[in-house]
Design a protein around this motif. Structure first.
Motif, short mmCIF file in Angstrom:
data_model
loop_
_atom_site.label_atom_id
_atom_site.label_comp_id
_atom_site.label_asym_id
_atom_site.label_seq_id
_atom_site.Cartn_x
_atom_site.Cartn_y
_atom_site.Cartn_z
N SER A 266 62.15 -1.15 44.70
CA SER A 266 61.31 -1.91 43.76
C SER A 266 60.24 -1.05 43.10
CB SER A 266 60.65 -3.08 44.50
OG SER A 266 59.80 -2.59 45.52
N ASN A 267 59.98 0.15 43.65
CA ASN A 267 58.93 1.01 43.11
C ASN A 267 59.45 2.42 42.91
OD1 ASN A 267 56.32 1.51 42.21
ND2 ASN A 267 55.65 2.22 44.23
N TYR A 268 60.66 2.53 42.38
CA TYR A 268 61.33 3.83 42.25
C TYR A 268 60.58 4.74 41.29
CZ TYR A 268 65.08 7.21 41.50
OH TYR A 268 65.83 8.37 41.40
N TYR A 269 60.32 5.97 41.73
CA TYR A 269 59.56 6.93 40.93
C TYR A 269 60.08 8.33 41.25
CZ TYR A 269 55.29 8.58 38.51
OH TYR A 269 54.39 9.14 37.62
N PRO A 270 61.05 8.83 40.48
CA PRO A 270 61.64 10.14 40.76
C PRO A 270 60.57 11.24 40.78
CG PRO A 270 62.92 8.98 39.10
CD PRO A 270 61.66 8.19 39.31
N GLU A 271 60.73 12.19 41.67
CA GLU A 271 59.74 13.26 41.83
C GLU A 271 59.57 14.05 40.54
OE1 GLU A 271 56.85 15.58 43.56
OE2 GLU A 271 57.78 13.74 44.31
N GLU A 272 60.66 14.35 39.84
CA GLU A 272 60.56 15.12 38.59
C GLU A 272 59.74 14.37 37.54
OE1 GLU A 272 63.37 14.32 40.09
OE2 GLU A 272 64.71 16.06 40.28
N VAL A 273 59.93 13.05 37.47
CA VAL A 273 59.18 12.25 36.50
C VAL A 273 57.70 12.23 36.86
CG1 VAL A 273 58.96 9.97 35.45
CG2 VAL A 273 61.23 10.85 36.03
N LYS A 274 57.41 12.16 38.14
CA LYS A 274 56.01 12.18 38.60
C LYS A 274 55.34 13.48 38.18
CE LYS A 274 53.19 11.94 42.80
NZ LYS A 274 53.21 11.84 44.28
N LEU A 275 56.03 14.61 38.32
CA LEU A 275 55.47 15.92 37.93
C LEU A 275 55.26 15.99 36.42
CD1 LEU A 275 57.66 18.24 40.22
CD2 LEU A 275 55.26 17.60 40.56
N ILE A 276 56.21 15.44 35.65
CA ILE A 276 56.07 15.41 34.19
C ILE A 276 54.89 14.54 33.79
CG2 ILE A 276 57.17 14.64 32.05
CD1 ILE A 276 59.87 15.40 33.37
N ASP A 277 54.74 13.39 34.43
CA ASP A 277 53.61 12.50 34.15
C ASP A 277 52.27 13.19 34.39
OD1 ASP A 277 55.08 10.38 33.27
OD2 ASP A 277 54.91 9.19 35.10
N GLU A 278 52.19 13.99 35.45
CA GLU A 278 50.93 14.69 35.78
C GLU A 278 50.54 15.65 34.66
OE1 GLU A 278 51.51 14.60 40.67
OE2 GLU A 278 51.76 16.47 39.55
N VAL A 279 51.51 16.40 34.16
CA VAL A 279 51.24 17.33 33.04
C VAL A 279 50.90 16.55 31.78
CG1 VAL A 279 52.22 19.13 31.58
CG2 VAL A 279 52.77 19.08 34.02
N ALA A 280 51.62 15.49 31.51
CA ALA A 280 51.39 14.69 30.31
C ALA A 280 49.99 14.09 30.31
CB ALA A 280 52.44 13.59 30.20
N LYS A 281 49.57 13.59 31.46
CA LYS A 281 48.23 12.98 31.57
C LYS A 281 47.13 14.01 31.35
CE LYS A 281 45.51 9.92 34.54
NZ LYS A 281 45.48 9.18 35.83
N GLU A 282 47.33 15.20 31.90
CA GLU A 282 46.31 16.26 31.80
C GLU A 282 46.21 16.81 30.38
OE1 GLU A 282 45.32 20.68 33.72
OE2 GLU A 282 46.90 19.40 34.58
N HIS A 283 47.34 16.89 29.66
CA HIS A 283 47.35 17.53 28.34
C HIS A 283 47.58 16.53 27.20
CE1 HIS A 283 47.39 21.66 29.99
NE2 HIS A 283 48.14 21.14 30.96
#
Length: 393
Positions: A266-283
């Protein structure tokens, strides 16, 4: 429980068409025939695989099962399916040739006799790999093979048994012939076409495994009809298998825990997407291009509304199962007219004149195994014409 999205629409439309076909055979109501025609027409227009998923297997009934009581209905339903598929193809080709909607070219998938042997070898290797993997994959292949053998035997019996023996089991025998034909025809479609290159191409024929898995319950149903005394046993066994399959599908494989599996589902969050989100949020990134698999996964599961669209090696847009409005400038819609400002380098290896110009003004950011090139803003005038937004052309 094992359903995947690739060509799943054609599979579901085939099941709906089969249901309407059986309704029409049983009741003879015109409304069921009209609905069948509409569903097949829309299904073929959407995905031509429906021809092999429903139209061809249903024609087996016309050729192999002869019964005077239902013969006219079988003829009408077969004619309706053929006409619906024919007009669906005509409209599909009209839309494609008019270029009103962009449809990706599939010229490389044309039938080639020389490709059949390599495709068949690839298919055998894939099945062998599933067997060697064991577990659920081994069970699926085993049931698949058993269903083909059992279905072929039962279908031959249904085809060649006398009219007197058909009796009230006619519709069940129609279903047997259809399902057996479906398993064999759909399983071999990409092989005969020469397009089966590896495990990823199971998306074209994996529904044959679904039908094979359900075939087990059809056999139980027929046994129950023949021997009513085992009905209680069949019901309990069926319920137990459904419950077991449900828990197996949602359990957490790492911890063998169903509750954790349900939470994870119910809360699926692939690790690669999480890493991309971190960069996207910062930049402050939202729109980018990248490899097909990363693009689909990120656009679907990002929690920062990051959207990555598929690009080829020279960064041209690849519009395979993607809305072209998401790429191009001056388009309508929530995600129309995007301003791209990054390239996901994973599995892409971009090259070409535009990328070289872009690369000179860009910075690379690494986060775990994710590598992102932060670029000046760029856009697409069409699928192959890229330009920097701060330039006139």
């Amino acid at each position: 429980m094992f359903f995947v999205g690739f060509h799943g629409g054609a599979y579901l439309m085939a099941l709906l068409s089969l249901l309407l076909f059986l309704f029409y055979l049983r009741r003879g109501k015109v409304i069921h025939l009209v609905l069948l025609l509409i569903i097949v027409f829309l299904g073929v227009l959407s995905d031509r695989l429906l021809i092999m998923y429903y139209v061809v297997p249903s024609l087996l009934i016309l050729f192999f099962i002869r019964n005077n009581e239902f013969r006219l209905r079988i003829l009408f339903s077969s004619a309706a399916s053929i006409l619906a598929a024919f007009f669906g193809m005509i409209l599909y080709n009209f839309i494609k040739n008019s270029e009103f909607i962009y449809i990706i070219g599939l010229g490389y998938k044309k039938f080639d006799l020389a490709k059949i042997t390599p495709a068949f070898n690839n298919y055998l290797q894939t099945l062998t790999g599933m067997i060697e993997a064991g577990g659920v994959e081994l069970i699926i292949v085993a049931v698949f093979i058993i269903s083909i053998i059992a279905g072929t035997g039962l279908s031959l019996k249904a085809i060649f048994c006398s009219k007197a023996k058909i009796g009230n089991l006619f519709l069940e025998k129609v279903l047997l012939v259809f399902m057996t034909g479906y398993i064999v025809i759909v399983a071999l479609t990409p092989v005969v076409h020469g397009t089966f290159l590896g495990q990823g191409h199971l998306r074209y024929n994996f529904s044959s495994f679904y039908i094979a898995m359900s075939f087990f319950f059809v056999i139980l149903f027929l046994l129950e009809r023949k021997k009513p005394k085992i009905s209680a046993f069949v019901s309990i066994l069926t319920l137990a298998l459904v419950v077991a399959a449900t828990f197996s599908a949602i359990r957490n494989e790492k911890n063998n825990d169903t509750i954790k599996g349900l939470i994870s589902l119910s809360n699926y969050y692939p690790e690669e997407v999480k890493l991309i989100d971190e960069v996207a949020k910062e930049h402050d990134l939202q729109y980018g291009v990248g490899n097909y698999w990363y693009a689909k996964k990120t656009t679907m599961f990002s929690k920062e509304d990051v959207r990555i669209y598929t690009a080829l090696e020279d960064l041209r847009a690849w519009l395979h199962v993607t809305n072209e409005n998401w790429y191009f400038t001056n388009r309508k819609g929530k995600y129309g007219n995007p301003r791209f400002n990054f390239v996901l380098l994973n599995n892409l290896n971009p090259e070409g004149e535009f990328f070289d110009k872009l690369h000179e003004k860009s910075d690379t950011v690494q986060n775990g195994n994710i590598e992102i090139l932060i670029t000046p803003e760029f856009g697409y005038k069409n699928w192959k014409n890229l330009y920097l937004l701060n330039e006139e052309n």
